[in-house]
Design a protein around this motif. Structure first.
Motif, PDB file in Angstrom:
ATOM      1  N   THR A 114      30.483  33.339  48.716  1.00 37.53           N
ATOM      2  CA  THR A 114      31.672  33.055  47.920  1.00 37.53           C
ATOM      3  C   THR A 114      31.698  33.912  46.660  1.00 37.53           C
ATOM      4  N   LEU A 115      30.551  34.023  46.008  1.00 38.60           N
ATOM      5  CA  LEU A 115      30.494  34.863  44.805  1.00 38.60           C
ATOM      6  C   LEU A 115      30.887  36.302  45.121  1.00 38.60           C
ATOM      7  N   ILE A 116      30.357  36.823  46.218  1.00 40.16           N
ATOM      8  CA  ILE A 116      30.631  38.221  46.573  1.00 40.16           C
ATOM      9  C   ILE A 116      32.054  38.382  47.098  1.00 40.16           C
ATOM     10  N   PHE A 117      32.461  37.529  48.041  1.00 37.11           N
ATOM     11  CA  PHE A 117      33.780  37.666  48.660  1.00 37.11           C
ATOM     12  C   PHE A 117      34.885  37.446  47.635  1.00 37.11           C
ATOM     13  N   SER A 118      34.932  36.243  47.073  1.00 34.81           N
ATOM     14  CA  SER A 118      36.011  35.930  46.135  1.00 34.81           C
ATOM     15  C   SER A 118      35.859  36.729  44.844  1.00 34.81           C
ATOM     16  N   GLY A 119      34.635  36.856  44.368  1.00 36.67           N
ATOM     17  CA  GLY A 119      34.416  37.599  43.132  1.00 36.67           C
ATOM     18  C   GLY A 119      34.895  39.038  43.218  1.00 36.67           C
ATOM     19  N   SER A 120      34.593  39.712  44.312  1.00 40.16           N
ATOM     20  CA  SER A 120      35.033  41.107  44.454  1.00 40.16           C
ATOM     21  C   SER A 120      36.554  41.195  44.526  1.00 40.16           C
ATOM     22  N   LEU A 121      37.197  40.215  45.155  1.00 40.96           N
ATOM     23  CA  LEU A 121      38.665  40.224  45.223  1.00 40.96           C
ATOM     24  C   LEU A 121      39.289  39.944  43.863  1.00 40.96           C
ATOM     25  N   TYR A 122      38.712  39.025  43.107  1.00 41.81           N
ATOM     26  CA  TYR A 122      39.228  38.763  41.760  1.00 41.81           C
ATOM     27  C   TYR A 122      39.120  40.021  40.897  1.00 41.81           C
ATOM     28  N   ILE A 123      37.959  40.643  40.929  1.00 41.65           N
ATOM     29  CA  ILE A 123      37.749  41.836  40.098  1.00 41.65           C
ATOM     30  C   ILE A 123      38.668  42.969  40.550  1.00 41.65           C
TER      31      ILE A 123
END
Length: 123
Positions: free
Chosen positions: A79-88
């Motif tokens: 979740t950190l990688i998937f959603s985080g990369s999309l947010y950034i």
């Protein structure tokens, strides 16, 4: 188990906040495709915040289950990688971040497979 409930609670809280932020604060600042990416990030974050509760439950059923523990960690990290990369990506416009997103997706799939294996091995 407690840690996965805490992670799930924090991710769920932030998913709601992120969804509201995207719908209200970013609506006039991002084009439709970027808003859709933001919404996808928030949606997957919420799904996997809830999945962490499932992993926590599996851990309570068998505290020694490597599969259940792997599921929880894979959901959290994914979740950190998937959603985080999309947010950034959405906020920065840095397109190469989209290449990182699938790593998070694979981690989420590992989480679901691990849940399946943990459930199969329950007595």
């Amino acid at each position: 188990m407690k840690l996965f409930v805490i992670f799930g609670s924090v991710l769920g809280l932030l998913a709601v906040a992120s969804g509201a932020f995207g719908a209200h604060a970013l609506e006039n600042h991002l084009d439709a495709p970027m808003l859709e990416i933001w919404e996808t990030a928030a949606k997957y974050q919420m799904y996997h915040a809830l999945a962490l509760f499932g992993a926590a439950w599996l851990v309570t059923q068998d505290p020694t289950s490597n599969w259940a523990n792997t599921a929880g960690w894979a959901f959290f990290i994914g979740t950190l990688i998937f959603s985080g990369s999309l947010y950034i990506l959405t906020l920065s416009g840095i397109k190469w971040l989209g290449a990182i997103t699938p790593i998070g997706g694979v981690s989420l799939m590992v989480g679901w497979f691990s849940c399946l294996m943990a459930a199969i091995k329950l007595k």
